[in-house]
Design a protein around this motif. Structure first.
Motif, PDB file in Angstrom:
ATOM      1  N   UNK A 175       0.863  -1.187   0.000  1.00  0.00           N
ATOM      2  CA  UNK A 175       0.000   0.000   0.000  1.00  0.00           C
ATOM      3  C   UNK A 175       0.892   1.227   0.000  1.00  0.00           C
ATOM      4  N   UNK A 176       0.662   2.140  -0.938  1.00  0.00           N
ATOM      5  CA  UNK A 176       1.494   3.339  -1.054  1.00  0.00           C
ATOM      6  C   UNK A 176       0.658   4.575  -0.750  1.00  0.00           C
ATOM      7  N   UNK A 177       1.115   5.357   0.201  1.00  0.00           N
ATOM      8  CA  UNK A 177       0.464   6.604   0.582  1.00  0.00           C
ATOM      9  C   UNK A 177       1.426   7.753   0.301  1.00  0.00           C
ATOM     10  N   UNK A 178       0.939   8.789  -0.391  1.00  0.00           N
ATOM     11  CA  UNK A 178       1.781   9.941  -0.694  1.00  0.00           C
ATOM     12  C   UNK A 178       1.078  11.235  -0.291  1.00  0.00           C
ATOM     13  N   UNK A 179       1.875  12.158   0.185  1.00  0.00           N
ATOM     14  CA  UNK A 179       1.441  13.512   0.551  1.00  0.00           C
ATOM     15  C   UNK A 179       0.318  13.519   1.589  1.00  0.00           C
ATOM     16  N   UNK A 180       0.437  12.640   2.564  1.00  0.00           N
ATOM     17  CA  UNK A 180      -0.509  12.682   3.685  1.00  0.00           C
ATOM     18  C   UNK A 180      -0.209  13.906   4.539  1.00  0.00           C
ATOM     19  N   UNK A 181      -1.228  14.515   5.150  1.00  0.00           N
ATOM     20  CA  UNK A 181      -1.009  15.740   5.937  1.00  0.00           C
ATOM     21  C   UNK A 181      -0.303  15.507   7.266  1.00  0.00           C
ATOM     22  N   UNK A 182      -0.286  14.253   7.723  1.00  0.00           N
ATOM     23  CA  UNK A 182       0.372  13.964   8.995  1.00  0.00           C
ATOM     24  C   UNK A 182       0.858  12.525   8.988  1.00  0.00           C
ATOM     25  N   UNK A 183       1.769  12.221   9.904  1.00  0.00           N
ATOM     26  CA  UNK A 183       2.267  10.846   9.988  1.00  0.00           C
ATOM     27  C   UNK A 183       1.161   9.894  10.432  1.00  0.00           C
ATOM     28  N   UNK A 184       0.256  10.383  11.296  1.00  0.00           N
ATOM     29  CA  UNK A 184      -0.861   9.551  11.744  1.00  0.00           C
ATOM     30  C   UNK A 184      -1.769   9.163  10.591  1.00  0.00           C
ATOM     31  N   UNK A 186      -0.965   8.944   7.353  1.00  0.00           N
ATOM     32  CA  UNK A 186      -0.345   8.010   6.404  1.00  0.00           C
ATOM     33  C   UNK A 186      -0.438   6.572   6.893  1.00  0.00           C
ATOM     34  N   UNK A 187      -0.262   6.345   8.195  1.00  0.00           N
ATOM     35  CA  UNK A 187      -0.354   4.985   8.715  1.00  0.00           C
ATOM     36  C   UNK A 187      -1.793   4.490   8.704  1.00  0.00           C
ATOM     37  N   UNK A 188      -2.724   5.352   9.042  1.00  0.00           N
ATOM     38  CA  UNK A 188      -4.132   4.957   9.056  1.00  0.00           C
ATOM     39  C   UNK A 188      -4.626   4.615   7.657  1.00  0.00           C
ATOM     40  N   UNK A 189      -4.249   5.423   6.671  1.00  0.00           N
ATOM     41  CA  UNK A 189      -4.684   5.171   5.297  1.00  0.00           C
ATOM     42  C   UNK A 189      -4.032   3.918   4.721  1.00  0.00           C
ATOM     43  N   UNK A 190      -2.762   3.691   5.043  1.00  0.00           N
ATOM     44  CA  UNK A 190      -2.089   2.474   4.582  1.00  0.00           C
ATOM     45  C   UNK A 190      -2.746   1.241   5.183  1.00  0.00           C
TER      46      UNK A 190
END
Length: 311
Positions: A175-184, A186-190
């Motif tokens: 799972x690739x997440x790019x340009x998330x607004x926060x580190x939290x 990016x992990x939640x979306x992944x």
């Protein structure tokens, strides 16, 4: 160092250029050397930019030469949206990529260099005889079942990014997440993407290399039959519950004339899901079968006789 012959125990020197890198680092000293194993640990666990540059300079002579190799390899992998300007990922004009390209790179790394997970699954460790602590920037390693990596990244322009990988029941997902607004985020979306994959799909093993499909009769051979076996492994990603709809069609002749070569193609096995072909595997001869002649029949009889005598 000999090109292509890099050992985990090789010592990597640190240049002044490597120590000047900003961002995440382990504060290399130009007077110290770390092994390849230690460098990889620092790069994978804490995104050490100084170690990345030191490795690049050691492998290619300079960071610039290494970046050329990076771009050449990216092109080979079909990463058409990618242009590397440096080896560490710190913001630079024209240094761009896409989520799809990151997934291609991640897949290549996991498939063809699986030992990387020795480093990407480390949660906590240390270097320099315990003086330098390492804590993985990828929090999924600790919290997500089956997590195998892979890499975080963040800058002021790119924001928070992640290539997350995990394996459960022989199914490996990225799972690739790019340009998330926060580190939290990016992990939640992944985690959402990985959960979706594991909840809705499964890896179905279709065939195992070397499995016997049938015995084929051989005319005028020193052996009367030969095992027809599968040439390769085969499997497929399918929606859960669809495995009951998979059909197998075996197309192998019942008999052949000698001689038969080992590995000779004897037919195929085709797999279909809802009438759509999802895989085809060659069926090959497990061993050679020579043509029956007076001379090799004598040799064959003697070998069988001596075999019985020894037993």
């Amino acid at each position: 160092m000999i090109l292509g012959k890099l050992s985990y125990t090789d010592k990597i020197p640190c240049s002044a250029n490597a120590t000047s890198m900003g961002g995440s680092q382990i504060w290399l000293d130009p007077r110290e050397e770390l092994t390849v194993d230690e460098m990889l640990k620092a790069i994978c666990v804490v995104s050490a930019n100084d170690c990345t540059v030191a490795m690049a300079e050691y492998l290619a002579g300079s960071q610039e030469a290494f970046v050329q190799k990076m771009n050449a390899r990216a092109k080979e992998l079909g990463m058409n949206d990618t242009c590397f300007k440096n080896c560490h990922g710190i913001d630079e004009d024209g240094h761009v990529t896409s989520s799809y390209d990151i997934s291609l790179m991640s897949r290549e790394l996991l498939n063809n260099h699986p030992n990387i997970t020795k480093y990407t699954t480390i949660w906590m460790d240390s270097l320099r005889d315990g003086k330098s602590s390492l804590v993985n920037t990828n929090k999924l390693i600790r919290n997500y079942k089956g997590a195998t990596g892979l890499k975080t990244g963040s800058t002021s322009i790119a924001l928070y990014n992640l290539s997350a990988s995990a394996t459960r029941d022989d199914l490996s997902l990225i799972a690739v997440i790019m340009k998330a607004p926060s580190t939290k985020v990016r992990f939640a979306e992944a985690q959402k993407l990985l959960d979706y994959g594991f909840n809705n799909f499964e890896y179905k093993k279709l065939a195992n290399k070397g499995d016997i499909v049938k015995q084929v009769n051989i005319y005028k051979g020193v052996e009367q039959t030969v095992n027809a076996i599968l040439e390769t492994d085969s499997g497929i990603l399918i929606e859960k519950g669809q495995d009951k709809n998979i059909e197998q069609q075996i197309e192998v002749l019942d008999a052949l004339s000698s001689p038969i070569e080992q590995g000779q193609i004897l037919g195929t096995v085709t797999y279909r899901l809802n009438n759509e072909e999802i895989g085809k595997i060659n069926v090959i001869a497990q061993n050679e079968v020579s043509k029956n002649t007076v001379f090799n029949m004598i040799e064959y009889v003697y070998s069988k006789w001596f075999s019985l005598f020894r037993s």
